[in-house]
Enzyme design. Structure first.
Site, PDB file in Angstrom:
ATOM      1  N   ASP A  14     -24.462  -1.177 -21.849  1.00  0.00           N
ATOM      2  CA  ASP A  14     -23.538  -0.114 -21.491  1.00  0.00           C
ATOM      3  C   ASP A  14     -23.520   0.001 -19.957  1.00  0.00           C
ATOM      4  O   ASP A  14     -23.412  -1.005 -19.274  1.00  0.00           O
ATOM      5  CB  ASP A  14     -23.968   1.179 -22.200  1.00  0.00           C
ATOM      6  N   TYR A  37     -20.207   8.431 -15.459  1.00  0.00           N
ATOM      7  CA  TYR A  37     -18.797   8.751 -15.709  1.00  0.00           C
ATOM      8  C   TYR A  37     -18.031   9.197 -14.470  1.00  0.00           C
ATOM      9  O   TYR A  37     -16.914   8.721 -14.220  1.00  0.00           O
ATOM     10  CB  TYR A  37     -18.703   9.780 -16.840  1.00  0.00           C
ATOM     11  N   HIS A  77     -21.093  -1.148 -30.649  1.00  0.00           N
ATOM     12  CA  HIS A  77     -21.514  -0.866 -29.277  1.00  0.00           C
ATOM     13  C   HIS A  77     -23.030  -0.782 -29.136  1.00  0.00           C
ATOM     14  O   HIS A  77     -23.562  -0.939 -28.039  1.00  0.00           O
ATOM     15  CB  HIS A  77     -20.854   0.431 -28.790  1.00  0.00           C
TER      16      HIS A  77
END
Length: 313
Positions: free
Chosen positions: A102, A230, A290
């Site tokens: 990730d 983010y 994922h």
């Protein structure tokens, strides 16, 4: 799991939590994503240690048992590079293979760009080579309810997450992000509203695992996690001509929602990613999602050990 040792090292004035198993000169450093933590690598750490490697996984600053930086809103991806180098220095490790999942893929590639002498190979799961910057995630090509767009808005994810206890937030994200669809909320929804409470945990993710994750995020909260990655994924950190020359492996599940990001599948399958990482092997896992390293640990462990045995120095 009892054989994994825990300690703290100091990096940039912060105490970072380090989990470690195995010994010897051949070192593998695991870099977590979100909503993960060092614990996400439990299967891989034990497997590579049994193969004769020293396996290290740590909590990035602001995550889990590691210290919170004083001003998290000033952080960007550079601090994750600093954490990796700081951990290597603190443990007197000259060189390691980095394994990132990730957003952990970002520092896994940035470290060999900025400190090539410290890395002998790179493995990433779920996210291929990308530089932080305006083109990293193409929010404008996805609906405005795209989860990254929502979480980039100051205060919005905090309010969304704040309706639930930490354990529920982790459960919801793990369940939602195991699907192949990109998480996108409607105009009258928040991301947590996409979760159906009747949906069971994925079969490879136990209540014990959930409790382990929740206990760590109860310590750290989500403040830093929302900042990095983010709210800084589109912030340029000043690298103009990136090239990762060490041997590299990228593993992606065919059912990973990231594969449905605009341009992502073509970028990987066409080999365009190799202009930045020329010595890259790409492997797709048919049923992988994922969280493929937790979903199919034996398969990932086998791929990882094959790579390590070939490229460790």
């Amino acid at each position: 799991m009892e054989s994994i040792k825990h300690s703290y090292v100091e990096v940039s004035g912060l105490k970072l939590h380090v989990a470690e198993i195995g010994s010897g000169p051949k070192v593998v450093v695991f870099l977590h994503g979100f909503p993960e933590i060092w614990y996400t690598w439990r299967h891989q750490m034990i497997a590579v240690a049994n193969r004769g490697y020293r396996a290290i996984a740590f909590d990035f600053r602001g995550y889990g048992l590691s210290d919170q930086p004083l001003e998290p809103e000033k952080a960007n991806f550079q601090v994750l590079v600093d954490d990796v180098i700081g951990v290597l220095d603190s443990l007197s490790i000259d060189k390691a293979i980095l394994v990132g999942k990730d957003f952990g893929a970002f520092p896994a590639y940035l470290v060999p760009i900025l400190h090539p002498e410290r890395v002998s190979g790179v493995v990433t799961l779920g996210v291929p080579f990308m530089l932080p910057g305006p083109s990293a995630v193409k929010n404008h090509l996805l609906p405005k309810g795209f989860y990254i767009t929502r979480w980039q808005e100051p205060g919005r994810a905090e309010a969304d997450f704040g309706r639930f206890d930490v354990k529920s937030v982790i459960r919801n994200i793990y369940t939602l992000f195991s699907r192949s669809e990109v998480p996108i909320a409607g105009d009258d929804q928040e991301i947590m509203d996409l979760f159906n409470p009747s949906t069971p945990l994925p079969p490879w993710f136990s209540e014990e695992d959930l409790t382990a994750y929740a206990s760590l995020y109860e310590k750290s909260g989500f403040r830093f996690a929302l900042q990095v990655p983010y709210r800084t994924v589109n912030v340029d950190i000043g690298i103009t001509d990136p090239k990762v020359t060490v041997p590299a492996l990228f593993v992606m599940g065919e059912k990973d929602y990231v594969l449905n990001f605009p341009g992502m599948e073509e970028y990987v399958r066409s080999g365009a990613v190799k202009q930045f990482v020329p010595n890259l092997d790409i492997i797709f896992i048919t049923e992988g999602n994922h969280f493929v390293h937790e979903q199919l640990p034996e398969k990932i462990n086998q791929l990882l050990i094959t790579f390590l045995d070939k490229h460790s120095t």
